[in-house]
Scaffold this motif. Structure first.
Motif, PDB file in Angstrom:
ATOM      1  N   THR A   1     -22.030  15.867  21.173  1.00  0.00           N
ATOM      2  CA  THR A   1     -23.397  15.370  21.015  1.00  0.00           C
ATOM      3  C   THR A   1     -23.332  13.971  20.417  1.00  0.00           C
ATOM      4  O   THR A   1     -22.428  13.666  19.636  1.00  0.00           O
ATOM      5  N   GLU A   2     -24.272  13.149  20.807  1.00  0.00           N
ATOM      6  CA  GLU A   2     -24.418  11.815  20.218  1.00  0.00           C
ATOM      7  C   GLU A   2     -25.899  11.607  19.948  1.00  0.00           C
ATOM      8  O   GLU A   2     -26.733  11.857  20.820  1.00  0.00           O
ATOM      9  N   GLY A   3     -26.232  11.151  18.752  1.00  0.00           N
ATOM     10  CA  GLY A   3     -27.636  10.973  18.393  1.00  0.00           C
ATOM     11  C   GLY A   3     -28.346  12.312  18.445  1.00  0.00           C
ATOM     12  O   GLY A   3     -27.762  13.361  18.206  1.00  0.00           O
ATOM     13  N   GLY A   4     -29.629  12.245  18.751  1.00  0.00           N
ATOM     14  CA  GLY A   4     -30.383  13.470  18.967  1.00  0.00           C
ATOM     15  C   GLY A   4     -30.804  14.227  17.727  1.00  0.00           C
ATOM     16  O   GLY A   4     -31.265  15.361  17.834  1.00  0.00           O
TER      17      GLY A   4
ATOM     18  N   MET B   1     -23.709   8.200  15.501  1.00  0.00           N
ATOM     19  CA  MET B   1     -22.393   8.760  15.270  1.00  0.00           C
ATOM     20  C   MET B   1     -22.229   9.993  16.145  1.00  0.00           C
ATOM     21  O   MET B   1     -23.114  10.822  16.240  1.00  0.00           O
ATOM     22  N   ALA B   2     -21.101  10.105  16.760  1.00  0.00           N
ATOM     23  CA  ALA B   2     -20.824  11.229  17.643  1.00  0.00           C
ATOM     24  C   ALA B   2     -20.086  12.307  16.876  1.00  0.00           C
ATOM     25  O   ALA B   2     -19.363  12.034  15.939  1.00  0.00           O
ATOM     26  N   ARG B   3     -20.277  13.514  17.308  1.00  0.00           N
ATOM     27  CA  ARG B   3     -19.473  14.593  16.763  1.00  0.00           C
ATOM     28  C   ARG B   3     -18.978  15.430  17.916  1.00  0.00           C
ATOM     29  O   ARG B   3     -19.639  15.577  18.921  1.00  0.00           O
ATOM     30  N   ARG B   4     -17.802  15.919  17.765  1.00  0.00           N
ATOM     31  CA  ARG B   4     -17.211  16.734  18.820  1.00  0.00           C
ATOM     32  C   ARG B   4     -17.124  18.152  18.301  1.00  0.00           C
ATOM     33  O   ARG B   4     -16.674  18.396  17.192  1.00  0.00           O
ATOM     34  N   THR B   5     -17.555  19.048  19.122  1.00  0.00           N
ATOM     35  CA  THR B   5     -17.466  20.444  18.752  1.00  0.00           C
ATOM     36  C   THR B   5     -16.776  21.195  19.866  1.00  0.00           C
ATOM     37  O   THR B   5     -16.887  20.843  21.025  1.00  0.00           O
ATOM     38  N   SER B   6     -16.074  22.190  19.506  1.00  0.00           N
ATOM     39  CA  SER B   6     -15.473  23.083  20.488  1.00  0.00           C
ATOM     40  C   SER B   6     -15.968  24.471  20.146  1.00  0.00           C
ATOM     41  O   SER B   6     -15.466  25.111  19.243  1.00  0.00           O
ATOM     42  N   ARG B   7     -16.956  24.873  20.825  1.00  0.00           N
ATOM     43  CA  ARG B   7     -17.573  26.161  20.538  1.00  0.00           C
ATOM     44  C   ARG B   7     -17.355  27.080  21.724  1.00  0.00           C
ATOM     45  O   ARG B   7     -18.114  27.061  22.680  1.00  0.00           O
ATOM     46  N   ASN B   8     -16.318  27.838  21.659  1.00  0.00           N
ATOM     47  CA  ASN B   8     -16.071  28.805  22.722  1.00  0.00           C
ATOM     48  C   ASN B   8     -17.038  29.950  22.525  1.00  0.00           C
ATOM     49  O   ASN B   8     -16.927  30.709  21.574  1.00  0.00           O
ATOM     50  N   GLN B   9     -17.958  30.048  23.416  1.00  0.00           N
ATOM     51  CA  GLN B   9     -19.006  31.050  23.294  1.00  0.00           C
ATOM     52  C   GLN B   9     -18.601  32.300  24.048  1.00  0.00           C
ATOM     53  O   GLN B   9     -18.076  32.226  25.153  1.00  0.00           O
TER      54      GLN B   9
END
Length: 144
Positions: A95-98, A1-9
């Motif tokens: 990220t996907e998997g991992g 399962m994929a997850r999308r993140t938007s992390r403005n660092q």
């Protein structure tokens, strides 16, 4: 399962102290974040954590760590880091998997930098595998 993140660092300094903010942008101290991976005290538990620790290794000039966490079948014989490059921020896009339950994973990221030619962004879709029980970087596709 994929997850999308938007992390403005936020940009971080390239401080060498353990109490400084970790270059990977988590907001934790270097000692409590990627520093534990770099010293071998704590292996990266996920492909994303390894990606973050490798970014921090580039930012801190830790070529030995980068080589240790590179899969033997794709690892270069040596790695010469450009001391004039200053890594300024990391953004994990996907990220996907991992996870602890996977044997492979991918991380798509953008990393901003400054060098003698000015500023830029490196965008890559990186592949990771478990090798002898630990996450390692295999290779990646750099976006145009």
């Amino acid at each position: 399962m994929a997850r999308r993140t938007s992390r403005n660092q936020r940009p971080v300094t390239n401080s060498r102290t353990a109490a400084a903010a970790c270059p990977c942008g988590t907001g934790r101290t270097y000692a409590d974040c990627c520093g534990a991976c770099h010293t071998g005290a704590s292996p990266a538990p996920t492909a994303e954590a390894l990606m973050r620790s490798r970014y921090s290794a580039f930012a801190r000039g830790e070529a030995d760590y980068l080589l240790r966490t590179w899969h033997p079948r794709t690892r270069p014989a040596r790695l010469d880091l450009d001391s004039g490059t200053r890594w300024r921020g990391l953004e994990i896009l996907r990220t996907e998997g991992g996870s602890a339950f996977h044997t492979t994973g991918t991380v798509t990221f953008r990393a901003s930098y400054e060098d003698a030619q000015g500023g830029g962004v490196l965008a890559e879709h990186s592949r990771f595998e478990r090798y002898e029980g630990a996450w390692v970087y295999v290779d990646g596709d750099v976006a145009g």
